[in-house]
Scaffold this motif. Sequence first.
Motif, PDB file in Angstrom:
ATOM      1  N   THR A  46       0.848  -1.190   0.000  1.00 53.49           N
ATOM      2  CA  THR A  46       0.000   0.000   0.000  1.00 53.49           C
ATOM      3  C   THR A  46       0.885   1.242   0.000  1.00 53.49           C
ATOM      4  N   GLY A  47       0.329   2.359  -0.407  1.00 50.58           N
ATOM      5  CA  GLY A  47       1.049   3.617  -0.381  1.00 50.58           C
ATOM      6  C   GLY A  47       1.373   4.120  -1.772  1.00 50.58           C
ATOM      7  N   SER A  48       2.352   5.035  -1.816  1.00 50.31           N
ATOM      8  CA  SER A  48       2.718   5.684  -3.069  1.00 50.31           C
ATOM      9  C   SER A  48       4.208   5.986  -3.040  1.00 50.31           C
ATOM     10  N   GLN A  49       4.645   6.784  -3.997  1.00 48.14           N
ATOM     11  CA  GLN A  49       6.057   7.177  -4.029  1.00 48.14           C
ATOM     12  C   GLN A  49       6.448   8.009  -2.812  1.00 48.14           C
ATOM     13  N   HIS A  50       5.472   8.409  -2.010  1.00 50.28           N
ATOM     14  CA  HIS A  50       5.752   9.200  -0.805  1.00 50.28           C
ATOM     15  C   HIS A  50       5.937   8.312   0.428  1.00 50.28           C
ATOM     16  N   GLY A  51       5.812   7.026   0.251  1.00 52.10           N
ATOM     17  CA  GLY A  51       5.992   6.072   1.336  1.00 52.10           C
ATOM     18  C   GLY A  51       5.091   4.870   1.135  1.00 52.10           C
ATOM     19  N   ARG A  52       5.671   3.676   1.238  1.00 52.30           N
ATOM     20  CA  ARG A  52       4.906   2.455   1.045  1.00 52.30           C
ATOM     21  C   ARG A  52       5.035   1.554   2.259  1.00 52.30           C
ATOM     22  N   THR A  53       4.016   0.745   2.450  1.00 49.29           N
ATOM     23  CA  THR A  53       4.054  -0.304   3.468  1.00 49.29           C
ATOM     24  C   THR A  53       3.883  -1.636   2.767  1.00 49.29           C
ATOM     25  N   VAL A  54       4.830  -2.521   3.023  1.00 53.23           N
ATOM     26  CA  VAL A  54       4.753  -3.889   2.510  1.00 53.23           C
ATOM     27  C   VAL A  54       4.460  -4.781   3.707  1.00 53.23           C
ATOM     28  N   THR A  55       3.356  -5.533   3.620  1.00 57.17           N
ATOM     29  CA  THR A  55       2.939  -6.404   4.712  1.00 57.17           C
ATOM     30  C   THR A  55       2.900  -7.847   4.222  1.00 57.17           C
ATOM     31  N   ALA A  56       3.635  -8.695   4.946  1.00 58.12           N
ATOM     32  CA  ALA A  56       3.636 -10.129   4.669  1.00 58.12           C
ATOM     33  C   ALA A  56       2.950 -10.832   5.821  1.00 58.12           C
ATOM     34  N   GLN A  57       2.092 -11.772   5.495  1.00 58.91           N
ATOM     35  CA  GLN A  57       1.352 -12.497   6.520  1.00 58.91           C
ATOM     36  C   GLN A  57       1.772 -13.967   6.514  1.00 58.91           C
ATOM     37  N   LEU A  58       2.147 -14.452   7.685  1.00 63.62           N
ATOM     38  CA  LEU A  58       2.474 -15.858   7.883  1.00 63.62           C
ATOM     39  C   LEU A  58       1.401 -16.498   8.734  1.00 63.62           C
ATOM     40  N   VAL A  59       1.080 -17.750   8.462  1.00 63.75           N
ATOM     41  CA  VAL A  59       0.090 -18.457   9.256  1.00 63.75           C
ATOM     42  C   VAL A  59       0.760 -19.707   9.830  1.00 63.75           C
ATOM     43  N   ALA A  60       0.686 -19.837  11.152  1.00 63.38           N
ATOM     44  CA  ALA A  60       1.289 -20.976  11.835  1.00 63.38           C
ATOM     45  C   ALA A  60       0.591 -22.266  11.392  1.00 63.38           C
ATOM     46  N   PRO A  61       1.352 -23.332  11.335  1.00 65.74           N
ATOM     47  CA  PRO A  61       0.767 -24.607  10.904  1.00 65.74           C
ATOM     48  C   PRO A  61      -0.220 -25.150  11.938  1.00 65.74           C
ATOM     49  N   GLU A  62      -1.092 -26.017  11.455  1.00 68.20           N
ATOM     50  CA  GLU A  62      -2.001 -26.734  12.354  1.00 68.20           C
ATOM     51  C   GLU A  62      -1.167 -27.604  13.285  1.00 68.20           C
ATOM     52  N   ALA A  63      -1.742 -28.003  14.385  1.00 74.04           N
ATOM     53  CA  ALA A  63      -1.030 -28.867  15.327  1.00 74.04           C
ATOM     54  C   ALA A  63      -0.501 -30.097  14.596  1.00 74.04           C
ATOM     55  N   GLY A  64       0.769 -30.415  14.827  1.00 77.99           N
ATOM     56  CA  GLY A  64       1.394 -31.569  14.198  1.00 77.99           C
ATOM     57  C   GLY A  64       2.230 -31.232  12.981  1.00 77.99           C
ATOM     58  N   ALA A  65       1.940 -30.100  12.296  1.00 76.66           N
ATOM     59  CA  ALA A  65       2.750 -29.680  11.154  1.00 76.66           C
ATOM     60  C   ALA A  65       3.975 -28.931  11.683  1.00 76.66           C
ATOM     61  N   THR A  66       5.007 -28.803  10.837  1.00 80.42           N
ATOM     62  CA  THR A  66       6.265 -28.244  11.354  1.00 80.42           C
ATOM     63  C   THR A  66       6.668 -26.911  10.772  1.00 80.42           C
ATOM     64  N   THR A  67       6.129 -26.493   9.639  1.00 75.28           N
ATOM     65  CA  THR A  67       6.562 -25.218   9.047  1.00 75.28           C
ATOM     66  C   THR A  67       5.370 -24.325   8.743  1.00 75.28           C
ATOM     67  N   CYS A  68       5.658 -23.035   8.573  1.00 76.56           N
ATOM     68  CA  CYS A  68       4.621 -22.059   8.231  1.00 76.56           C
ATOM     69  C   CYS A  68       4.180 -22.208   6.796  1.00 76.56           C
TER      70      CYS A  68
END
Length: 141
Positions: free
Chosen positions: A119-141
């Motif tokens: 989001t944003g413009s040449q005056h300032g941008r925000t980059v947002t990355a979303q990670l979701v934790a694995p279900e119980a028993g899984a090992t990686t995001c």
Amino acid sequence: MDEYMSAPRVWGLMCPGSREEVTRARRWTRDILNGHPCAHDAELIVSELGSNALTHTTSGSPYGTFQLTLSLSPRTVAISVTDEGGHPEEPRRTEADPDDTHGRGLTIVMALARRLDITGSQHGRTVTAQLVAPEAGATTC
């Protein structure tokens, strides 16, 4: 839950525009997410997005800064980096040649993240990355 405690929990860090600050931002992220299954991926994303802010925007100028925000809910980690702008084009994924030393950062972030928003413009941008934790028993995001 205490009535004054919010969910998600949010932390913020203002970083001066020097390369050493990316190291500090990684350490800060590691400390906050200690033991969380997405901690390593989050640390790498912080490194890539912080480096991109310093390399491609005025955040990397002598008096520049970038803002890092971590938001943590029971299964989701959101990492946001806000730069100071100065670049007319929105960040985008590029195809780097095998011998290139740059050009893979956003590709790495997109591979790790469940979702990526810019989001944003040449005056300032925000980059947002979303990670979701694995279900119980899984090992990686």
